[in-house]
Design a protein around this motif. Structure first.
Motif, PDB file in Angstrom:
ATOM      1  N   TRP A   1      33.729  43.805  43.123  1.00  0.00           N
ATOM      2  CA  TRP A   1      32.753  42.851  42.593  1.00  0.00           C
ATOM      3  C   TRP A   1      32.833  42.912  41.066  1.00  0.00           C
ATOM      4  O   TRP A   1      32.456  43.925  40.476  1.00  0.00           O
ATOM      5  CB  TRP A   1      31.333  43.230  43.036  1.00  0.00           C
ATOM      6  CG  TRP A   1      31.064  42.991  44.490  1.00  0.00           C
ATOM      7  CD1 TRP A   1      31.861  43.331  45.545  1.00  0.00           C
ATOM      8  CD2 TRP A   1      29.910  42.350  45.046  1.00  0.00           C
ATOM      9  NE1 TRP A   1      31.269  42.942  46.717  1.00  0.00           N
ATOM     10  CE2 TRP A   1      30.077  42.350  46.454  1.00  0.00           C
ATOM     11  CE3 TRP A   1      28.757  41.794  44.496  1.00  0.00           C
ATOM     12  CZ2 TRP A   1      29.123  41.797  47.303  1.00  0.00           C
ATOM     13  CZ3 TRP A   1      27.808  41.256  45.343  1.00  0.00           C
ATOM     14  CH2 TRP A   1      28.011  41.251  46.730  1.00  0.00           C
TER      15      TRP A   1
ATOM     16  N   ALA B   1      37.021  40.825  35.876  1.00  0.00           N
ATOM     17  CA  ALA B   1      37.125  40.964  37.333  1.00  0.00           C
ATOM     18  C   ALA B   1      38.512  41.485  37.716  1.00  0.00           C
ATOM     19  O   ALA B   1      38.643  42.421  38.517  1.00  0.00           O
ATOM     20  CB  ALA B   1      36.847  39.629  38.012  1.00  0.00           C
TER      21      ALA B   1
ATOM     22  N   GLY C   1      35.192  43.512  39.271  1.00  0.00           N
ATOM     23  CA  GLY C   1      36.000  44.656  38.824  1.00  0.00           C
ATOM     24  C   GLY C   1      35.219  45.949  38.692  1.00  0.00           C
ATOM     25  O   GLY C   1      35.594  46.816  37.900  1.00  0.00           O
TER      26      GLY C   1
ATOM     27  N   ALA D   1      43.991  38.363  44.904  1.00  0.00           N
ATOM     28  CA  ALA D   1      43.210  37.612  43.909  1.00  0.00           C
ATOM     29  C   ALA D   1      43.254  36.118  44.230  1.00  0.00           C
ATOM     30  O   ALA D   1      43.362  35.285  43.325  1.00  0.00           O
ATOM     31  CB  ALA D   1      43.731  37.902  42.503  1.00  0.00           C
ATOM     32  N   VAL D   2      43.189  35.807  45.530  1.00  0.00           N
ATOM     33  CA  VAL D   2      43.157  34.405  45.958  1.00  0.00           C
ATOM     34  C   VAL D   2      41.870  34.120  46.739  1.00  0.00           C
ATOM     35  O   VAL D   2      41.165  33.138  46.478  1.00  0.00           O
ATOM     36  CB  VAL D   2      44.388  34.054  46.835  1.00  0.00           C
ATOM     37  CG1 VAL D   2      44.375  32.571  47.195  1.00  0.00           C
ATOM     38  CG2 VAL D   2      45.695  34.411  46.126  1.00  0.00           C
TER      39      VAL D   2
ATOM     40  N   VAL E   1      39.719  41.081  45.464  1.00  0.00           N
ATOM     41  CA  VAL E   1      38.887  40.567  44.357  1.00  0.00           C
ATOM     42  C   VAL E   1      38.687  39.057  44.533  1.00  0.00           C
ATOM     43  O   VAL E   1      37.687  38.493  44.081  1.00  0.00           O
ATOM     44  CB  VAL E   1      39.489  40.943  42.969  1.00  0.00           C
ATOM     45  CG1 VAL E   1      40.839  40.338  42.742  1.00  0.00           C
ATOM     46  CG2 VAL E   1      38.550  40.573  41.842  1.00  0.00           C
TER      47      VAL E   1
ATOM     48  N   VAL F   1      37.431  35.797  46.357  1.00  0.00           N
ATOM     49  CA  VAL F   1      36.173  35.661  47.110  1.00  0.00           C
ATOM     50  C   VAL F   1      36.392  34.727  48.303  1.00  0.00           C
ATOM     51  O   VAL F   1      36.731  33.554  48.118  1.00  0.00           O
ATOM     52  CB  VAL F   1      35.046  35.111  46.209  1.00  0.00           C
ATOM     53  CG1 VAL F   1      33.751  34.968  47.012  1.00  0.00           C
ATOM     54  CG2 VAL F   1      34.823  36.026  45.015  1.00  0.00           C
TER      55      VAL F   1
ATOM     56  N   ASP G   1      52.842  34.554  43.675  1.00  0.00           N
ATOM     57  CA  ASP G   1      52.095  33.292  43.627  1.00  0.00           C
ATOM     58  C   ASP G   1      52.972  32.216  44.288  1.00  0.00           C
ATOM     59  O   ASP G   1      54.160  32.431  44.529  1.00  0.00           O
ATOM     60  CB  ASP G   1      51.746  32.906  42.176  1.00  0.00           C
ATOM     61  CG  ASP G   1      50.516  32.005  42.072  1.00  0.00           C
ATOM     62  OD1 ASP G   1      49.471  32.451  41.549  1.00  0.00           O
ATOM     63  OD2 ASP G   1      50.585  30.827  42.522  1.00  0.00           O
ATOM     64  N   ILE G   2      52.353  31.061  44.555  1.00  0.00           N
ATOM     65  CA  ILE G   2      53.120  29.947  45.127  1.00  0.00           C
ATOM     66  C   ILE G   2      53.519  28.957  44.036  1.00  0.00           C
ATOM     67  O   ILE G   2      54.122  27.929  44.330  1.00  0.00           O
ATOM     68  CB  ILE G   2      52.302  29.245  46.232  1.00  0.00           C
ATOM     69  CG1 ILE G   2      50.909  28.871  45.711  1.00  0.00           C
ATOM     70  CG2 ILE G   2      52.197  30.126  47.468  1.00  0.00           C
ATOM     71  CD1 ILE G   2      50.074  28.059  46.697  1.00  0.00           C
TER      72      ILE G   2
HETATM   73  N1  LIG Z   1      35.385  39.543  42.754  1.00  0.00           N
HETATM   74  C1  LIG Z   1      34.936  38.996  41.623  1.00  0.00           C
HETATM   75  O1  LIG Z   1      34.069  39.535  40.938  1.00  0.00           O
HETATM   76  C2  LIG Z   1      35.531  37.695  41.160  1.00  0.00           C
HETATM   77  C3  LIG Z   1      35.279  37.190  39.869  1.00  0.00           C
HETATM   78  C4  LIG Z   1      35.874  35.989  39.483  1.00  0.00           C
HETATM   79  C5  LIG Z   1      36.670  35.292  40.378  1.00  0.00           C
HETATM   80  N2  LIG Z   1      36.875  35.814  41.626  1.00  0.00           N
HETATM   81  C6  LIG Z   1      37.720  35.142  42.611  1.00  0.00           C
HETATM   82  O2  LIG Z   1      39.081  35.457  42.358  1.00  0.00           O
HETATM   83  C7  LIG Z   1      39.905  34.427  42.919  1.00  0.00           C
HETATM   84  C8  LIG Z   1      40.886  33.946  41.866  1.00  0.00           C
HETATM   85  O3  LIG Z   1      40.184  33.349  40.786  1.00  0.00           O
HETATM   86  P1  LIG Z   1      40.984  32.667  39.573  1.00  0.00           P
HETATM   87  O4  LIG Z   1      39.982  32.266  38.580  1.00  0.00           O
HETATM   88  O5  LIG Z   1      42.111  33.548  39.172  1.00  0.00           O
HETATM   89  O6  LIG Z   1      41.548  31.365  40.306  1.00  0.00           O
HETATM   90  P2  LIG Z   1      42.835  30.523  39.929  1.00  0.00           P
HETATM   91  O7  LIG Z   1      42.701  29.247  40.639  1.00  0.00           O
HETATM   92  O8  LIG Z   1      43.044  30.560  38.438  1.00  0.00           O
HETATM   93  O9  LIG Z   1      44.026  31.397  40.573  1.00  0.00           O
HETATM   94  C9  LIG Z   1      44.318  31.446  41.944  1.00  0.00           C
HETATM   95  C10 LIG Z   1      45.826  31.629  42.064  1.00  0.00           C
HETATM   96  O10 LIG Z   1      46.159  31.830  43.438  1.00  0.00           O
HETATM   97  C11 LIG Z   1      47.360  31.138  43.682  1.00  0.00           C
HETATM   98  N3  LIG Z   1      47.473  30.920  45.122  1.00  0.00           N
HETATM   99  C12 LIG Z   1      46.861  29.995  45.901  1.00  0.00           C
HETATM  100  N4  LIG Z   1      47.217  30.126  47.185  1.00  0.00           N
HETATM  101  C13 LIG Z   1      48.079  31.183  47.218  1.00  0.00           C
HETATM  102  C14 LIG Z   1      48.815  31.822  48.270  1.00  0.00           C
HETATM  103  N5  LIG Z   1      48.716  31.400  49.543  1.00  0.00           N
HETATM  104  N6  LIG Z   1      49.603  32.866  47.959  1.00  0.00           N
HETATM  105  C15 LIG Z   1      49.705  33.301  46.663  1.00  0.00           C
HETATM  106  N7  LIG Z   1      49.029  32.734  45.632  1.00  0.00           N
HETATM  107  C16 LIG Z   1      48.232  31.697  45.912  1.00  0.00           C
HETATM  108  C17 LIG Z   1      47.237  29.864  42.859  1.00  0.00           C
HETATM  109  O11 LIG Z   1      48.487  29.259  42.635  1.00  0.00           O
HETATM  110  C18 LIG Z   1      46.608  30.410  41.580  1.00  0.00           C
HETATM  111  O12 LIG Z   1      47.570  30.801  40.635  1.00  0.00           O
HETATM  112  C19 LIG Z   1      38.935  33.342  43.420  1.00  0.00           C
HETATM  113  O13 LIG Z   1      38.719  33.559  44.813  1.00  0.00           O
HETATM  114  C20 LIG Z   1      37.668  33.644  42.654  1.00  0.00           C
HETATM  115  O14 LIG Z   1      36.511  33.181  43.319  1.00  0.00           O
HETATM  116  C21 LIG Z   1      36.340  36.990  42.013  1.00  0.00           C
END
Ligand SMILES: NC(=O)c1ccc[n+]([C@@H]2O[C@H](COP(=O)([O-])OP(=O)(O)OC[C@H]3O[C@@H](n4cnc5c(N)ncnc54)[C@H](O)[C@@H]3O)[C@@H](O)[C@H]2O)c1
Length: 197
Positions: free
Chosen positions: A141, A2, A143, A91-92, A114, A116, A47-48
């Motif tokens: 979706w 993704a 990637g 990616a959040v 990316v 959701v 990131d935070i």
């Molecule tokens: N589009 C797709 O096909 C697809 C596929 C898989 C996952 N996702 C989505 O991607 C997102 C990330 O997934 P993940 O597995 O990496 O999750 P994760 O929990 O591993 O990572 C999320 C990151 O965002 C950071 N974060 C939280 N709030 C923040 C803010 N306000 N500012 C900056 N950073 C912040 C967190 O510290 C964490 O490192 C989720 O929404 C997930 O549903 C989308």
């Protein structure tokens, strides 16, 4: 896939581009790895959580910004000669972070969503800026993956030592440990827990 595809395919990152990735979890860090493979010269992880930013550096971020402590839009502009990044990847899945992406993007650049969103979330953007700043607002979706094209590429890159998939595996677990692994993920302690059957 993704995150990597969000950078390489949806965002179409190219040689010499500047890329900012907001959220350096499993997906965001894969986007960072993808941006590096695509030849981006400036890769900014946001990131935070400082622990996530350290992992981002290991996977290819040339700069990191803790957005709980610093304004990421200002920091990204400062790192890109005042212009903003060519490609900003969200990616959040958070409307405020999406707005930061929009504002940190260079004119005519690309925002890739990316992360959701949850169903109740809405975004508010200055409508004139949506028009005036040009560029593309894309969603990714999985990637934009084509498995028959992309999975062999990922395997080849891994076998050639150019894509460090092992770095994403924080731990291997048994199936019974899945609930605990979700809790660790919620606490930000792991990038990925991989079930070994
Ligand atoms: N589009 C797709 O096909 C697809 C596929 C898989 C996952 N996702 C989505 O991607 C997102 C990330 O997934 P993940 O597995 O990496 O999750 P994760 O929990 O591993 O990572 C999320 C990151 O965002 C950071 N974060 C939280 N709030 C923040 C803010 N306000 N500012 C900056 N950073 C912040 C967190 O510290 C964490 O490192 C989720 O929404 C997930 O549903 C989308």
């Amino acid at each position: 896939m993704a995150g990597l595809g969000a950078a390489m395919t949806t965002g179409d990152v190219g040689r010499g581009d500047s890329v900012a990735v907001f959220g350096c979890g499993g997906v965001g860090n894969a986007a960072i790895a993808g941006a590096r493979l695509a030849g981006a010269s400036t890769i900014i992880g946001v990131d935070i959580d400082d622990r996530k930013l350290r992992w981002a550096e290991a996977l290819g971020a040339t700069h990191t910004v803790n957005s709980a402590k610093h304004d990421p839009v200002e920091a990204i502009r400062a790192l890109t000669g005042g212009f903003g990044a060519d490609v900003c990847i969200e990616a959040v899945g958070n409307p405020s972070v999406y707005r930061q992406c929009f504002e940190a993007r260079d004119l005519a650049g690309t925002v890739v969503l990316v992360g959701v969103p949850r169903p109740e979330m809405t975004i508010e953007l200055p409508f004139l800026d949506v028009f005036g700043r040009g560029g593309a607002l894309q969603s990714a979706w999985y990637g934009d993956c084509l498995p028959e094209r992309d999975f062999p590429m990922l395997i080849d890159l891994y076998l050639q030592g150019r894509l460090d998939l092992d770095a994403f595996v924080s731990e291997t677990i048994a199936l019974d440990d899945v609930e605990e692994a979700f809790e660790k993920m919620e606490r930000g302690e792991v990038l990925r827990s991989v079930v070994v059957l």
